[in-house]
Design a protein around this motif. Structure first.
Motif, PDB file in Angstrom:
ATOM      1  N   UNK A  89       0.863  -1.166   0.000  1.00 18.62           N
ATOM      2  CA  UNK A  89       0.000   0.000   0.000  1.00 18.62           C
ATOM      3  C   UNK A  89       0.909   1.227   0.000  1.00 18.62           C
ATOM      4  N   UNK A  90       1.388   1.617  -1.186  1.00 18.22           N
ATOM      5  CA  UNK A  90       2.394   2.687  -1.280  1.00 18.22           C
ATOM      6  C   UNK A  90       2.036   3.983  -0.559  1.00 18.22           C
ATOM      7  N   UNK A  91       0.748   4.323  -0.444  1.00 15.86           N
ATOM      8  CA  UNK A  91       0.371   5.571   0.221  1.00 15.86           C
ATOM      9  C   UNK A  91       0.645   5.538   1.724  1.00 15.86           C
ATOM     10  N   UNK A  92       0.814   4.337   2.287  1.00 12.32           N
ATOM     11  CA  UNK A  92       1.009   4.222   3.732  1.00 12.32           C
ATOM     12  C   UNK A  92       2.273   3.494   4.168  1.00 12.32           C
ATOM     13  N   UNK A  93       2.839   2.625   3.332  1.00 15.50           N
ATOM     14  CA  UNK A  93       3.846   1.696   3.851  1.00 15.50           C
ATOM     15  C   UNK A  93       5.288   2.216   3.874  1.00 15.50           C
ATOM     16  N   UNK A  94       5.553   3.398   3.396  1.00 21.21           N
ATOM     17  CA  UNK A  94       6.840   4.097   3.476  1.00 21.21           C
ATOM     18  C   UNK A  94       7.973   3.473   2.651  1.00 21.21           C
ATOM     19  N   UNK A  95       7.693   2.435   1.872  1.00 19.53           N
ATOM     20  CA  UNK A  95       8.729   1.851   1.009  1.00 19.53           C
ATOM     21  C   UNK A  95       9.118   2.818  -0.115  1.00 19.53           C
ATOM     22  N   UNK A  96       8.246   3.759  -0.443  1.00 21.00           N
ATOM     23  CA  UNK A  96       8.543   4.698  -1.530  1.00 21.00           C
ATOM     24  C   UNK A  96       9.323   5.925  -1.066  1.00 21.00           C
ATOM     25  N   UNK A  97       9.640   5.983   0.223  1.00 24.09           N
ATOM     26  CA  UNK A  97      10.410   7.103   0.786  1.00 24.09           C
ATOM     27  C   UNK A  97       9.763   8.439   0.439  1.00 24.09           C
ATOM     28  N   UNK A  98      10.469   9.293  -0.277  1.00 25.59           N
ATOM     29  CA  UNK A  98       9.972  10.622  -0.623  1.00 25.59           C
ATOM     30  C   UNK A  98       9.710  10.763  -2.128  1.00 25.59           C
ATOM     31  N   UNK A  99       9.505   9.638  -2.787  1.00 29.53           N
ATOM     32  CA  UNK A  99       9.254   9.676  -4.231  1.00 29.53           C
ATOM     33  C   UNK A  99       7.882  10.292  -4.515  1.00 29.53           C
ATOM     34  N   UNK A 100       7.748  10.803  -5.729  1.00 30.52           N
ATOM     35  CA  UNK A 100       6.505  11.469  -6.126  1.00 30.52           C
ATOM     36  C   UNK A 100       5.778  10.670  -7.192  1.00 30.52           C
ATOM     37  N   UNK A 101       4.454  10.856  -7.226  1.00 32.18           N
ATOM     38  CA  UNK A 101       3.646  10.209  -8.256  1.00 32.18           C
ATOM     39  C   UNK A 101       3.624  11.071  -9.517  1.00 32.18           C
ATOM     40  N   UNK A 102       2.852  10.659 -10.486  1.00 34.06           N
ATOM     41  CA  UNK A 102       2.797  11.384 -11.779  1.00 34.06           C
ATOM     42  C   UNK A 102       2.296  12.813 -11.627  1.00 34.06           C
ATOM     43  N   UNK A 103       1.504  13.064 -10.575  1.00 33.12           N
ATOM     44  CA  UNK A 103       0.969  14.409 -10.341  1.00 33.12           C
ATOM     45  C   UNK A 103       1.954  15.311  -9.599  1.00 33.12           C
ATOM     46  N   UNK A 104       3.088  14.740  -9.182  1.00 30.94           N
ATOM     47  CA  UNK A 104       4.080  15.515  -8.449  1.00 30.94           C
ATOM     48  C   UNK A 104       3.877  15.519  -6.953  1.00 30.94           C
ATOM     49  N   UNK A 105       2.945  14.700  -6.450  1.00 34.32           N
ATOM     50  CA  UNK A 105       2.695  14.608  -5.016  1.00 34.32           C
ATOM     51  C   UNK A 105       3.524  13.473  -4.414  1.00 34.32           C
ATOM     52  N   UNK A 106       3.980  13.665  -3.178  1.00 34.68           N
ATOM     53  CA  UNK A 106       4.710  12.598  -2.498  1.00 34.68           C
ATOM     54  C   UNK A 106       3.771  11.409  -2.323  1.00 34.68           C
TER      55      UNK A 106
END
Length: 190
Positions: A89-106
């Motif tokens: 669950x990328x929005x909660x699990x912190x594996x994505x660190x500070x990466x951003x989605x296509x919209x530019x949001x963390x």
């Protein structure tokens, strides 16, 4: 951008936190962090969580580390092919660190970094109990004695939330139950 073989802590390299897990091993896709803050978050995770665990218990195996948006897509695809839930669950699990989605949001507003790991020949309950007593973590997911532990670190927030993940009766997914460190130790003390 650091080199993958460069140490990010006393006992770990960036490669060990980035090129790990079933999905990466089966695809070898480009999984590099783009945000400078993500690289620093990996350093913090390795320094404040993984190094102390290594020094206490010995070698550990990282089963899931940094997850770029590309790796998350590949993981969901692999899970679908296998007929299982992706268990991410990328929005909660912190594996994505500070990466951003296509919209530019963390992707994950919690910040920090996470990984899943286990220590061979050691109960995950023993490792979890030690972490709860000794280390400044943000979130820890305990799946069982013989399952990897999910742990995150955020230099700005050590919430020390422990989530007991109980498998659903149908085998698809988990039922989470949050505990404070005190309640966890009361219920699971070795």
């Amino acid at each position: 951008m650091p080199q993958l073989n460069q140490p990010c802590s006393k006992h770990f390299t960036y490669r060990q936190l980035i090129e790990c897990g079933e999905t990466w091993q089966s695809s070898s896709i480009d999984n590099l962090p783009l945000a400078d803050e993500s690289w620093q978050a990996l350093v913090d995770l390795a320094t404040y969580i993984l190094d102390p665990v290594y020094e206490q218990f010995g070698a550990l195996e990282i089963t899931y580390g940094f997850c770029s948006p590309t790796l998350a897509t590949a993981r969901k695809k692999l899970a679908k092919e296998q007929g299982v839930l992706p268990s991410i669950y990328p929005k909660l699990d912190q594996h994505s660190c500070f990466e951003k989605n296509r919209k530019g949001d963390i992707i994950c507003s919690r910040g920090g970094s996470a990984c899943d790991f286990h220590v061979p020949d050691t109960s995950s309950l023993e490792v979890t109990t030690w972490i709860v007593k000794q280390l400044p973590f943000d979130r820890l997911y305990f799946y069982g004695h013989d399952k990897p532990i999910h742990v995150s670190y955020n230099r700005d927030s050590q919430n020390a939330v422990i989530c007991i993940m109980t498998p659903k009766t149908n085998g698809q997914g988990y039922i989470p139950r949050n505990l404070t460190p005190e309640r966890f130790l009361e219920q699971f003390q070795l």
